[in-house]
Design an enzyme around this catalytic site. Structure first.
Site, PDB file in Angstrom:
ATOM      1  N   GLU A   1       8.149  -7.101 -10.696  1.00 11.22           N
ATOM      2  CA  GLU A   1       6.897  -7.740 -10.288  1.00 11.22           C
ATOM      3  C   GLU A   1       6.949  -9.231 -10.594  1.00 11.22           C
ATOM      4  O   GLU A   1       7.413  -9.649 -11.651  1.00 11.22           O
ATOM      5  CB  GLU A   1       5.718  -7.073 -10.998  1.00 11.22           C
TER       6      GLU A   1
ATOM      7  N   GLY B   1       0.875  -1.175   0.000  1.00 10.36           N
ATOM      8  CA  GLY B   1       0.000   0.000   0.000  1.00 10.36           C
ATOM      9  C   GLY B   1       0.902   1.211   0.000  1.00 10.36           C
ATOM     10  O   GLY B   1       1.865   1.261  -0.770  1.00 10.36           O
TER      11      GLY B   1
ATOM     12  N   HIS C   1       8.387  -3.518  -7.232  1.00  9.72           N
ATOM     13  CA  HIS C   1       7.724  -3.146  -8.498  1.00  9.72           C
ATOM     14  C   HIS C   1       8.743  -2.556  -9.468  1.00  9.72           C
ATOM     15  O   HIS C   1       8.418  -1.617 -10.214  1.00  9.72           O
ATOM     16  CB  HIS C   1       6.616  -2.096  -8.287  1.00  9.72           C
TER      17      HIS C   1
ATOM     18  N   SER D   1       5.707  -5.477  -1.452  1.00  6.30           N
ATOM     19  CA  SER D   1       5.697  -4.075  -1.873  1.00  6.30           C
ATOM     20  C   SER D   1       6.113  -3.159  -0.707  1.00  6.30           C
ATOM     21  O   SER D   1       7.250  -3.217  -0.283  1.00  6.30           O
ATOM     22  CB  SER D   1       4.314  -3.747  -2.434  1.00  6.30           C
ATOM     23  N   ALA D   2       5.208  -2.325  -0.179  1.00  7.68           N
ATOM     24  CA  ALA D   2       5.579  -1.456   0.938  1.00  7.68           C
ATOM     25  C   ALA D   2       6.108  -2.267   2.121  1.00  7.68           C
ATOM     26  O   ALA D   2       7.006  -1.823   2.847  1.00  7.68           O
ATOM     27  CB  ALA D   2       4.382  -0.611   1.369  1.00  7.68           C
TER      28      ALA D   2
END
Lengths: 242, 242
Positions: A191, A86, A156, A119-120
């Site tokens: 990714e 997020g 990413h 991700s985050a």
């Protein structure tokens, strides 16, 4: 330490964590309870439900840390934690404000807590959030993150589009700017790829590869299966302009 | 206040500031000396030379603030300042560490200094840097920027690419995350466009348009020539989750 650091949770055309489900199961090593940290998105209940639905078929029970009366105690009692993606700034601010940052750091470093991020959540495993792609929508009191590995990750990771006429910086240019200010390697994980750290070694997995950037060196390409253990022994140096 | 806030300094296929040269000349209103702030890029001399070369044909003399013995005094003596693009975090950290932030804020607010920015320099005109696109390669002691207008700008605004399979957030999604945390309008200014503020009014100019995002409202499109003076009378509210 046991870490599973995913570039992303959802790969194009597939369900949440579907591309990495076997790796997640292997990473948990038979543990059936996973503590989930949903703070990177706004709706904590909905986010936790998405993760629970994705992992239920594998026999994994997911609990949102936000539902605990004492979130730090929940971290201290957990065997495995998953920090979801997020917004990295919102996530880091909450991890620091709640005290979860220190609790996770201490227990993962001690080998008592397995850490999985996407991700985050993968950005958080680094010394700082300085290689996030996210917009700084909230202001944490410090950029210092969980500091589980001694290098930075860019999740990413996106190769430049040679047909683009957009004048904003490419991802590679942004990372090169980071290296002007900081002498810390940056692993750009595409990714579908992930990094697995266990027993003092680090290995790339997943569907794609990664590109490593370091000050004074040409970028290096790595493919799934490559050993990148050498990254675990560096000493990051921030705020040392080239 | 007199402001010229450019989305970008170089439009695809054209030279530095070439697309905006007439507007820059008009903005300066006959003033021939421009103080340039190069801190968003690493090489201050080279960056200042690029700007000087671009503006010399228009009869404008450019001085880099980094060459002044006392940069704050140089700001206090200037009639017009240009803050160039690059990395917003590096820029804001330097503006705050040197004291230039307060000097520019005070003189522009007082109507004594014309302010021109591009990209990161346009971000600086906002209350905070919270709508930058840049990587947080350096850590400013605060996200509070020059606070010349009461709303946020997203420069290099980029429309979503419907053919993309990349799972990272689109620009619109990032701005919507900002609006979850903050009740502050965000004007996404496309490359080639700019915002001109003078005599208490604000107007879009340039080659493209802008998209306005606000909490609880559908995005609104604006085209070159549109009056957006209403944006100057809002009250920004940060850290008020929706």
């Amino acid at each position: 330490m046991n870490l599973l650091l995913l570039s992303n949770s959802r790969t194009h055309g597939r369900g949440f964590l579907e591309h990495a489900l076997d790796e997640v199961t292997d990473f948990l090593g038979g543990r059936s309870n996973l503590l989930f940290v949903p703070y990177a998105l706004r709706d904590h209940d909905a986010y936790t439900a998405t993760v629970a639905d994705a992992l239920r078929p594998a026999g994994i029970t997911v609990t949102g840390v936000h539902t605990a009366a004492d979130p730090v105690a929940a971290v201290r009692a957990a065997e495995a934690v998953f920090v979801g993606g997020g917004n990295s700034f919102r996530l880091l601010k909450t991890l620091r404000d709640t005290g979860i940052r220190d609790a996770v750091h201490d227990r993962v470093r001690a080998g008592a807590l397995r850490y999985m991020g996407s991700s985050a959540g993968t950005n958080m495993a680094c010394p700082t959030l300085r290689t996030t792609n996210d917009m700084p929508i909230a202001e944490p009191d410090s950029f210092t993150a969980l500091d589980l590995v001694p290098f930075q990750i860019n999740p990413h990771y996106l190769d430049p589009d040679p047909s683009s006429t957009h004048m904003g910086e490419t991802r590679q240019q942004r990372i090169e700017e980071f290296l002007e200010q900081n002498d810390v390697p940056v692993l750009g994980i595409r990714e579908g790829a992930w990094l697995r750290v266990s027993d003092g070694s680090a290995r790339l997995g997943g569907l794609s590869g990664a590109r490593l950037f370091a000050r004074g060196a040409e970028p290096r390409e790595f493919v799934p299966g490559d050993d990148v253990t050498f990254l675990l022994s560096g000493t990051p140096r921030f705020d040392v302009p080239a």
